[in-house]
Motif scaffolding. Structure first.
Motif, mmCIF file in Angstrom:
data_model
loop_
_atom_site.group_PDB
_atom_site.id
_atom_site.type_symbol
_atom_site.label_atom_id
_atom_site.label_comp_id
_atom_site.label_asym_id
_atom_site.label_seq_id
_atom_site.Cartn_x
_atom_site.Cartn_y
_atom_site.Cartn_z
ATOM 1 N N ILE A 64 16.763 3.992 4.346
ATOM 2 C CA ILE A 64 16.324 4.273 5.724
ATOM 3 C C ILE A 64 15.452 3.110 6.194
ATOM 4 O O ILE A 64 14.463 2.763 5.544
ATOM 5 N N ILE A 65 15.847 2.498 7.286
ATOM 6 C CA ILE A 65 15.078 1.417 7.900
ATOM 7 C C ILE A 65 14.680 1.890 9.292
ATOM 8 O O ILE A 65 15.533 2.005 10.185
ATOM 9 N N PRO A 66 13.417 2.206 9.494
ATOM 10 C CA PRO A 66 13.004 2.812 10.768
ATOM 11 C C PRO A 66 13.217 1.854 11.951
ATOM 12 O O PRO A 66 13.072 0.637 11.833
ATOM 13 N N GLU A 67 13.570 2.483 13.103
ATOM 14 C CA GLU A 67 13.649 1.805 14.393
ATOM 15 C C GLU A 67 14.586 0.599 14.379
ATOM 16 O O GLU A 67 14.356 -0.391 15.051
ATOM 17 N N ARG A 68 15.624 0.680 13.638
ATOM 18 C CA ARG A 68 16.599 -0.410 13.637
ATOM 19 C C ARG A 68 18.005 0.185 13.601
ATOM 20 O O ARG A 68 18.281 1.128 12.861
ATOM 21 N N GLN A 69 18.890 -0.389 14.412
ATOM 22 C CA GLN A 69 20.259 0.052 14.416
ATOM 23 C C GLN A 69 20.994 -0.531 13.212
ATOM 24 O O GLN A 69 20.600 -1.551 12.647
ATOM 25 N N GLN A 70 22.081 0.118 12.847
ATOM 26 C CA GLN A 70 22.811 -0.300 11.660
ATOM 27 C C GLN A 70 23.341 -1.724 11.803
ATOM 28 O O GLN A 70 23.372 -2.497 10.856
ATOM 29 N N LYS A 71 23.804 -2.145 13.001
ATOM 30 C CA LYS A 71 24.350 -3.475 13.197
ATOM 31 C C LYS A 71 23.274 -4.562 13.186
ATOM 32 O O LYS A 71 23.594 -5.743 13.128
ATOM 33 N N GLN A 72 22.002 -4.201 13.253
ATOM 34 C CA GLN A 72 20.920 -5.174 13.251
ATOM 35 C C GLN A 72 20.275 -5.319 11.874
ATOM 36 O O GLN A 72 19.305 -6.031 11.726
ATOM 37 N N ILE A 73 20.810 -4.644 10.874
ATOM 38 C CA ILE A 73 20.216 -4.667 9.535
ATOM 39 C C ILE A 73 20.858 -5.799 8.726
ATOM 40 O O ILE A 73 22.087 -5.902 8.651
ATOM 41 N N TRP A 74 20.014 -6.633 8.135
ATOM 42 C CA TRP A 74 20.500 -7.728 7.297
ATOM 43 C C TRP A 74 20.476 -7.292 5.846
ATOM 44 O O TRP A 74 19.478 -6.782 5.335
ATOM 45 N N ILE A 75 21.611 -7.474 5.156
ATOM 46 C CA ILE A 75 21.752 -7.103 3.756
ATOM 47 C C ILE A 75 21.973 -8.375 2.939
ATOM 48 O O ILE A 75 22.899 -9.143 3.232
ATOM 49 N N PRO A 76 21.168 -8.647 1.913
ATOM 50 C CA PRO A 76 21.349 -9.848 1.090
ATOM 51 C C PRO A 76 22.555 -9.701 0.156
ATOM 52 O O PRO A 76 22.495 -9.006 -0.865
ATOM 53 N N VAL A 77 23.651 -10.345 0.508
ATOM 54 C CA VAL A 77 24.864 -10.283 -0.304
ATOM 55 C C VAL A 77 25.089 -11.633 -0.963
ATOM 56 O O VAL A 77 24.603 -12.667 -0.492
ATOM 57 N N PRO A 78 25.810 -11.703 -2.061
ATOM 58 C CA PRO A 78 26.039 -12.972 -2.761
ATOM 59 C C PRO A 78 26.911 -13.920 -1.955
ATOM 60 O O PRO A 78 27.780 -13.485 -1.189
ATOM 61 N N ASP A 79 26.665 -15.202 -2.151
ATOM 62 C CA ASP A 79 27.456 -16.242 -1.492
ATOM 63 C C ASP A 79 28.651 -16.564 -2.370
ATOM 64 O O ASP A 79 28.490 -16.991 -3.525
ATOM 65 N N ILE A 80 29.846 -16.344 -1.866
ATOM 66 C CA ILE A 80 31.045 -16.605 -2.675
ATOM 67 C C ILE A 80 31.551 -18.032 -2.495
ATOM 68 O O ILE A 80 32.619 -18.376 -3.004
ATOM 69 N N ARG A 81 30.814 -18.858 -1.763
ATOM 70 C CA ARG A 81 31.044 -20.308 -1.683
ATOM 71 C C ARG A 81 32.492 -20.635 -1.287
ATOM 72 O O ARG A 81 33.279 -21.149 -2.084
ATOM 73 N N LEU A 82 32.798 -20.361 -0.060
ATOM 74 C CA LEU A 82 34.122 -20.699 0.454
ATOM 75 C C LEU A 82 34.181 -22.167 0.832
ATOM 76 O O LEU A 82 33.244 -22.712 1.416
ATOM 77 N N THR A 83 35.279 -22.817 0.498
ATOM 78 C CA THR A 83 35.502 -24.199 0.917
ATOM 79 C C THR A 83 35.971 -24.233 2.362
ATOM 80 O O THR A 83 36.304 -23.203 2.956
ATOM 81 N N LYS A 84 36.007 -25.433 2.931
ATOM 82 C CA LYS A 84 36.476 -25.575 4.310
ATOM 83 C C LYS A 84 37.925 -25.142 4.435
ATOM 84 O O LYS A 84 38.319 -24.536 5.444
ATOM 85 N N GLU A 85 38.736 -25.447 3.402
ATOM 86 C CA GLU A 85 40.144 -25.043 3.448
ATOM 87 C C GLU A 85 40.278 -23.527 3.415
ATOM 88 O O GLU A 85 41.100 -22.949 4.138
ATOM 89 N N GLU A 86 39.454 -22.864 2.595
ATOM 90 C CA GLU A 86 39.515 -21.407 2.519
ATOM 91 C C GLU A 86 39.022 -20.755 3.802
ATOM 92 O O GLU A 86 39.578 -19.744 4.258
#
Length: 511
Positions: free
Chosen positions: A472-494
């Motif tokens: 529960i994050i008070p006074e924040r909409q779901q689309k405004q919540i930042w979640i720390p997810v891992p970086d899968i390191r995509l190349t420019k081609e990908e």
């Protein structure tokens, strides 16, 4: 003696296109007019396919003249430019001092033939002079290869040519009296009032037939809305279009709508196959009150023929309704059931991702139309009836919406099962889930989808920081919540491949 070889010439770089006109061109302006008002010279130059053709109107002043169509032929001809010394035409008896003569006409040496007189010579005289030039200058000519003719338009329809150049008495009178538009001449045009056959009677020429040698494949198919009905009184069979009777759309409701439909607004038509599918769908709603379209179609025990898909689309409006937005977006809900009233239905909430489709369509979606097979692109029907599930190991290439109960990935399934329940229903985004929990579910699932599309390996341990975020994050909409997810390191081609496939990868940096 040394071996003699023919002279070699270098091909010119100029592109040359040829048209073999079926008539002798004596007036260049009239010859150009025979190609019609559009004058398709650009089409002649840009012609590359053998099916392309240009029209030719022999009687270009006659609006009823049917065109002769050319045949585009690939050729390997060359254009030669042969230059010989100019022939003056002056001659006199050898060794004498008589006045010079020009082409047989006696005159003095200071008078040369007028250029207009030369151009006014008939065709036979011009041919004779050309032959004399070549004979008199057998060793004094120059030859240049102008270019190669790779495409030639030929008019070989002699029957059409004779038909387009000949008219009988009736048509000649019609052309002279009616087509000019003069009222006085129109009054002079009359039919012969006498009856019976007359000697030399003209037979009207038949219409021009198509020049195409093969018929066109129109892919005709039976209209599924047209049925044969036998009249009980007369016994005659007639065709009836029943499309107006069954053209009923699934009812879409906004998320804020309070009242829900209790049943279909009209009764289904008396169609045995349609009623059978409706009954089957009602049985499935006893197992589960809310379905996605993909899950419902995968669950139906029918062969996925185009006719069946069409009937499923017609049956859906008689079994349920949908919300156009909100936590249950695009889910087919049983009539009379409001999932916003009880938290036990939160497992049927939908999770939607903006994964745009470009070249890949849903082969199981009936709303794509029943004539999909007429296109050149082959649509492969899926053999996997579990494509509506997300197990974390594979994903449907065209999937973008899942229900919580169909997410079987161990990490996500545990997160969904142990998620706390909201005290009140949030109708716009979260539903019965807390905003932080739903944000974590969306973020983790999107990263896994992108990793599967790009064949990246990612472990559940990499989402440790994401799982530590509060539910529960008070006074924040779901689309405004930042979640720390891992970086899968995509190349420019990908990344470019994802853009080409229409996939959204912005989730890698968080929500």
């Amino acid at each position: 003696e040394p071996e003699q070889f023919a002279p070699e010439f270098e091909l010119g770089t100029r592109e040359v296109f040829a048209v073999e006109h079926p008539a002798i061109i004596q007036n260049l302006d009239n010859g150009i007019k025979t190609f019609g008002r559009d004058q398709p010279f650009e089409r002649i130059i840009n012609c590359t396919e053998p099916e392309e053709c240009i029209p030719l109107y022999i009687r270009f002043r006659d609006p009823t003249c049917a065109p002769i169509l050319s045949q585009s032929t690939a050729t390997q001809n060359i254009v030669l430019k042969i230059t010989v010394p100019k022939r003056t035409g002056r001659r006199r008896k050898k060794g004498s001092r008589d006045p010079f003569t020009y082409d047989g006409a006696s005159t003095n040496a200071n008078h040369a033939p007028d250029s207009q007189d030369v151009h006014m010579q008939d065709r036979e005289a011009l041919d004779t002079n050309l032959w004399k030039k070549l004979r008199d200058n057998a060793d004094k000519y120059t030859c240049e290869v102008v270019g190669e003719i790779k495409h030639t338009h030929r008019f070989r329809g002699l029957a059409d040519f004779h038909q387009s150049t000949s008219h009988g008495p009736f048509f000649r009178k019609f052309l002279e009296k009616v087509l000019p538009g003069d009222v006085q001449k129109m009054r002079e045009f009359k039919f012969d009032p006498s009856r019976g056959w007359k000697p030399g009677e003209e037979i009207i020429q038949p219409p021009n037939m198509t020049p195409l040698p093969l018929p066109f494949n129109w892919h005709w198919q039976q209209n599924p809305h047209v049925n044969q009905v036998v009249d009980p009184v007369t016994g005659e069979t007639r065709l009836v279009n029943v499309s107006k009777l069954v053209r009923l759309q699934v009812e879409y409701l906004p998320h804020y709508m309070e009242n829900i439909p209790q049943k279909s607004p009209q009764e289904p038509p008396d169609d045995e196959e349609l009623l059978e599918i409706i009954a089957k769908l009602e049985e499935l709603y006893q197992e589960r009150p809310i379905w996605t379209r993909r899950a419902l179609i995968n669950r139906v025990n029918y062969t996925l023929t185009e006719a069946t898909l069409h009937l499923i689309r017609l049956a859906l409006p008689y079994v349920g309704y949908r919300f156009k937005d909100g936590p249950f977006r695009d889910a087919l809900i049983k009539f009379g059931l409001d999932p916003r009233k009880d938290p036990k239905y939160r497992m049927y909430q939908t999770i939607y991702f903006q994964l745009a489709e470009r070249d890949v369509k849903d082969p199981s979606a009936p709303w794509n139309g029943i004539r999909q097979s007429t296109k050149s692109k082959t649509i492969k029907k899926p053999n996997d009836k579990l494509s509506h599930f997300f197990n974390g190991r594979d994903v449907a290439i065209d999937g973008k919406i899942w229900q919580m109960c169909d997410v079987t990935d161990p990490l996500l399934a545990k997160l969904i099962k142990e998620a706390p329940i909201r005290e009140t229903f949030e109708p716009k985004n979260d539903g019965w889930f807390c905003n932080g929990t739903l944000a974590k579910i969306r973020a983790i699932m999107k990263v896994k989808i992108v990793a599967l599309h790009t064949e990246k390996e990612i472990k559940d341990e990499d989402f440790k920081k994401a799982l530590e975020m509060p539910d529960i994050i008070p006074e924040r909409q779901q689309k405004q919540i930042w979640i720390p997810v891992p970086d899968i390191r995509l190349t420019k081609e990908e990344m470019e491949k994802l853009r080409t496939d229409g996939k959204d990868f912005t989730v890698m940096s968080g929500m």
